[in-house]
Scaffold this motif. Structure first.
Motif, mmCIF file in Angstrom:
data_model
loop_
_atom_site.group_PDB
_atom_site.id
_atom_site.type_symbol
_atom_site.label_atom_id
_atom_site.label_comp_id
_atom_site.label_asym_id
_atom_site.label_seq_id
_atom_site.Cartn_x
_atom_site.Cartn_y
_atom_site.Cartn_z
ATOM 1 N N SER A 190 20.829 68.317 93.996
ATOM 2 C CA SER A 190 19.920 67.202 94.675
ATOM 3 C C SER A 190 19.802 67.943 95.878
ATOM 4 O O SER A 190 18.695 67.964 96.602
ATOM 5 C CB SER A 190 20.689 66.039 94.720
ATOM 6 O OG SER A 190 19.644 65.032 95.363
ATOM 7 N N GLU A 191 21.019 68.374 96.830
ATOM 8 C CA GLU A 191 20.911 68.706 97.954
ATOM 9 C C GLU A 191 20.176 70.075 98.207
ATOM 10 O O GLU A 191 19.432 70.152 98.974
ATOM 11 C CB GLU A 191 22.453 69.084 98.341
ATOM 12 C CG GLU A 191 22.649 69.893 99.729
ATOM 13 C CD GLU A 191 23.945 70.080 99.869
ATOM 14 O OE1 GLU A 191 24.250 71.184 100.675
ATOM 15 O OE2 GLU A 191 24.884 69.529 99.340
ATOM 16 N N LEU A 192 20.478 70.794 97.076
ATOM 17 C CA LEU A 192 19.484 72.312 97.300
ATOM 18 C C LEU A 192 18.091 71.980 96.833
ATOM 19 O O LEU A 192 17.349 72.648 97.558
ATOM 20 C CB LEU A 192 19.966 73.225 95.983
ATOM 21 C CG LEU A 192 21.602 73.591 96.207
ATOM 22 C CD1 LEU A 192 22.106 74.447 95.187
ATOM 23 C CD2 LEU A 192 21.657 74.548 97.582
ATOM 24 N N TYR A 193 17.709 71.074 96.121
ATOM 25 C CA TYR A 193 16.257 70.767 95.781
ATOM 26 C C TYR A 193 15.581 70.113 97.320
ATOM 27 O O TYR A 193 14.601 70.435 97.595
ATOM 28 C CB TYR A 193 16.176 69.683 94.759
ATOM 29 C CG TYR A 193 14.846 69.208 94.424
ATOM 30 C CD1 TYR A 193 14.058 69.984 93.708
ATOM 31 C CD2 TYR A 193 14.241 68.253 94.779
ATOM 32 C CE1 TYR A 193 12.602 69.832 93.466
ATOM 33 C CE2 TYR A 193 12.890 68.038 94.481
ATOM 34 C CZ TYR A 193 12.226 68.477 93.738
ATOM 35 O OH TYR A 193 10.929 68.247 93.587
ATOM 36 N N SER A 194 16.391 68.998 97.776
ATOM 37 C CA SER A 194 15.815 68.619 99.028
ATOM 38 C C SER A 194 15.684 69.655 100.158
ATOM 39 O O SER A 194 14.545 69.768 100.779
ATOM 40 C CB SER A 194 16.854 67.493 99.455
ATOM 41 O OG SER A 194 16.751 66.468 98.699
ATOM 42 N N ASP A 195 16.641 70.732 100.157
ATOM 43 C CA ASP A 195 16.522 71.544 101.036
ATOM 44 C C ASP A 195 15.225 72.710 100.855
ATOM 45 O O ASP A 195 14.681 72.980 101.750
ATOM 46 C CB ASP A 195 17.738 72.666 100.822
ATOM 47 C CG ASP A 195 17.830 73.802 102.203
ATOM 48 O OD1 ASP A 195 17.813 73.368 103.454
ATOM 49 O OD2 ASP A 195 17.630 74.795 101.705
ATOM 50 N N MET A 196 15.122 72.966 99.513
ATOM 51 C CA MET A 196 13.992 73.839 99.213
ATOM 52 C C MET A 196 12.737 73.024 99.523
ATOM 53 O O MET A 196 11.782 73.760 100.063
ATOM 54 C CB MET A 196 14.031 73.938 97.611
ATOM 55 C CG MET A 196 12.859 74.825 97.097
ATOM 56 S SD MET A 196 13.308 75.337 95.287
ATOM 57 C CE MET A 196 13.013 73.780 94.840
ATOM 58 N N LYS A 197 12.562 71.800 99.478
ATOM 59 C CA LYS A 197 11.274 70.900 99.794
ATOM 60 C C LYS A 197 10.976 71.166 101.133
ATOM 61 O O LYS A 197 9.891 71.277 101.736
ATOM 62 C CB LYS A 197 11.369 69.710 99.146
ATOM 63 C CG LYS A 197 11.293 69.457 97.626
ATOM 64 C CD LYS A 197 10.051 69.892 96.867
ATOM 65 C CE LYS A 197 8.957 69.087 97.156
ATOM 66 N NZ LYS A 197 7.686 69.506 96.528
ATOM 67 N N SER A 198 12.111 70.734 101.999
ATOM 68 C CA SER A 198 12.048 70.903 103.401
ATOM 69 C C SER A 198 11.657 72.103 104.137
ATOM 70 O O SER A 198 10.691 72.442 105.022
ATOM 71 C CB SER A 198 13.423 70.214 104.055
ATOM 72 O OG SER A 198 14.416 71.312 103.927
ATOM 73 N N LYS A 199 12.438 73.261 103.430
ATOM 74 C CA LYS A 199 11.902 74.556 103.855
ATOM 75 C C LYS A 199 10.746 74.915 103.481
ATOM 76 O O LYS A 199 9.807 75.690 104.306
ATOM 77 C CB LYS A 199 12.738 75.581 103.222
ATOM 78 C CG LYS A 199 14.496 75.582 103.734
ATOM 79 C CD LYS A 199 14.640 75.883 105.054
ATOM 80 C CE LYS A 199 15.976 76.269 105.431
ATOM 81 N NZ LYS A 199 17.011 75.355 105.128
ATOM 82 N N GLU A 200 9.929 74.392 102.495
ATOM 83 C CA GLU A 200 8.519 74.658 102.296
ATOM 84 C C GLU A 200 7.724 73.947 103.259
ATOM 85 O O GLU A 200 6.703 74.533 103.690
ATOM 86 C CB GLU A 200 8.447 74.047 100.846
ATOM 87 C CG GLU A 200 6.885 74.273 100.452
ATOM 88 C CD GLU A 200 6.524 73.513 98.951
ATOM 89 O OE1 GLU A 200 5.559 73.831 98.171
ATOM 90 O OE2 GLU A 200 7.212 72.457 98.866
ATOM 91 N N LEU A 201 8.144 72.856 103.765
ATOM 92 C CA LEU A 201 7.220 72.227 104.621
ATOM 93 C C LEU A 201 7.331 72.838 105.997
ATOM 94 O O LEU A 201 6.140 73.287 106.857
ATOM 95 C CB LEU A 201 7.733 70.567 104.824
ATOM 96 C CG LEU A 201 7.695 69.535 103.941
ATOM 97 C CD1 LEU A 201 8.286 68.202 104.247
ATOM 98 C CD2 LEU A 201 6.095 69.625 103.829
ATOM 99 N N LEU A 202 8.413 73.541 106.478
ATOM 100 C CA LEU A 202 8.654 74.368 107.783
ATOM 101 C C LEU A 202 8.034 75.705 107.239
ATOM 102 O O LEU A 202 7.080 76.065 108.418
ATOM 103 C CB LEU A 202 10.029 74.663 107.778
ATOM 104 C CG LEU A 202 10.836 73.399 108.260
ATOM 105 C CD1 LEU A 202 12.249 73.929 108.537
ATOM 106 C CD2 LEU A 202 10.574 73.032 109.632
ATOM 107 N N TYR A 203 7.752 76.097 106.135
ATOM 108 C CA TYR A 203 7.131 77.325 105.907
ATOM 109 C C TYR A 203 5.592 77.021 106.009
ATOM 110 O O TYR A 203 4.750 78.023 106.628
ATOM 111 C CB TYR A 203 7.289 77.888 104.599
ATOM 112 C CG TYR A 203 6.256 78.955 104.057
ATOM 113 C CD1 TYR A 203 6.501 80.415 104.651
ATOM 114 C CD2 TYR A 203 5.600 78.960 103.091
ATOM 115 C CE1 TYR A 203 5.872 81.274 104.129
ATOM 116 C CE2 TYR A 203 4.595 79.746 102.798
ATOM 117 C CZ TYR A 203 4.727 81.277 103.345
ATOM 118 O OH TYR A 203 3.948 82.113 102.657
#
Length: 273
Positions: A190-203
């Motif tokens: 869950s932590e890794l999925y949330s991080d992936m989604k937040s990094k997508e927004l930053l990208y």
């Protein structure tokens, strides 16, 4: 065991061949998690190398900018339009950028050699290519619930606690340990999925920022050539542009690393604790 010849002329050993194949398959199964861990580590190192490459490109562009400004200031000083203090300031900036560039070059050399050793290179250093664009389609297709089931089936920690001696106490202990491990895995995924989604927004945000930065650069170049910007103003705008450019590149690499972290966790390669 009997030794015979096959139609292609090669030898076979009856009786021991089956055992050899079974042993080889068993060894491959045991080594597979180690090979996956090695691959995940190397992919992470490649992204780290990419981050160093971004730093190097930024520093190289800064050094080129300072070199251009130094030559301009030297020319202005010769005609009485500049000051020695301004020239000294640009010279100091140039030397600092060159020193930082040298340090990054050394770090890149060290990291590429470390990667080469893990890949089996002895003397030569491998050429490290560019990190591919982030796989945005993977993010949109990710299914956390299904991914958790697969991760639980692949993770070595979960597998190791999912064994029992068959006794009632052994089964109870297994169930407790298995539930605890799966709970840790669920939280990690869950932590890794949330991080992936937040990094997508930053990208995505960095792409928009980069478009604005390119326009700022073009405007600064034009105004400076027309004498509408001072050297200091031009330098400030160009350094801002280089900062935005580096941030956009790092956002891409950070997203790639985040996607990799999640992918490998789904494949069972993740530490629980």
């Amino acid at each position: 065991a009997d030794v015979g010849a096959q139609l292609d002329g090669s030898l076979y050993v009856s009786g021991s061949q089956t055992n050899y194949v079974q042993s080889k398959e068993s060894m491959e199964r045991q080594l597979y998690p180690i090979l996956e861990q090695l691959q995940a580590t190397l992919e992470g190192l490649m992204i780290s190398y990419g981050q160093l490459r971004v730093s190097r490109e930024t520093l190289a562009e800064q050094a080129a900018l300072y070199q251009r400004l130094y030559e301009l200031q030297a020319s202005m000083l010769g005609t009485g339009l500049g000051t020695a203090a301004e020239l000294d300031k640009v010279a100091a900036d140039l030397e600092s950028a060159k020193a930082d560039l040298s340090q990054v070059d050394a770090s890149m050399e060290q990291l590429s050699r470390a990667m080469g050793m893990q890949l089996g290179y002895s003397d030569s250093v491998p050429v490290i290519g560019e990190v591919p664009e982030p796989d945005l389609a993977y993010i949109s297709s990710a299914d956390p619930a299904a991914d958790l089931e697969r991760a639980a089936a692949e993770n070595q920690t979960v597998k190791s606690v999912s064994r029992s001696d068959g006794s009632t106490a052994g089964n109870e202990s297994r169930d407790r340990n298995e539930n605890a491990a799966k709970g840790q895995l669920s939280a990690k995924l869950s932590e890794l999925y949330s991080d992936m989604k937040s990094k997508e927004l930053l990208y995505q945000s960095s792409l928009t920022t980069m478009e604005k930065a390119e326009r700022t650069k073009a405007s600064a170049e034009r105004m400076f050539s027309l004498g509408m910007l001072s050297t200091a103003e031009y330098q400030a705008q160009m350094l801002t542009y280089l900062g935005y450019k580096a941030s956009a590149e790092l956002a891409k690499l950070n997203l790639c690393q985040s996607i990799n972290n999640y992918k490998w966790a789904v494949n069972g390669v993740v530490s629980l604790g």
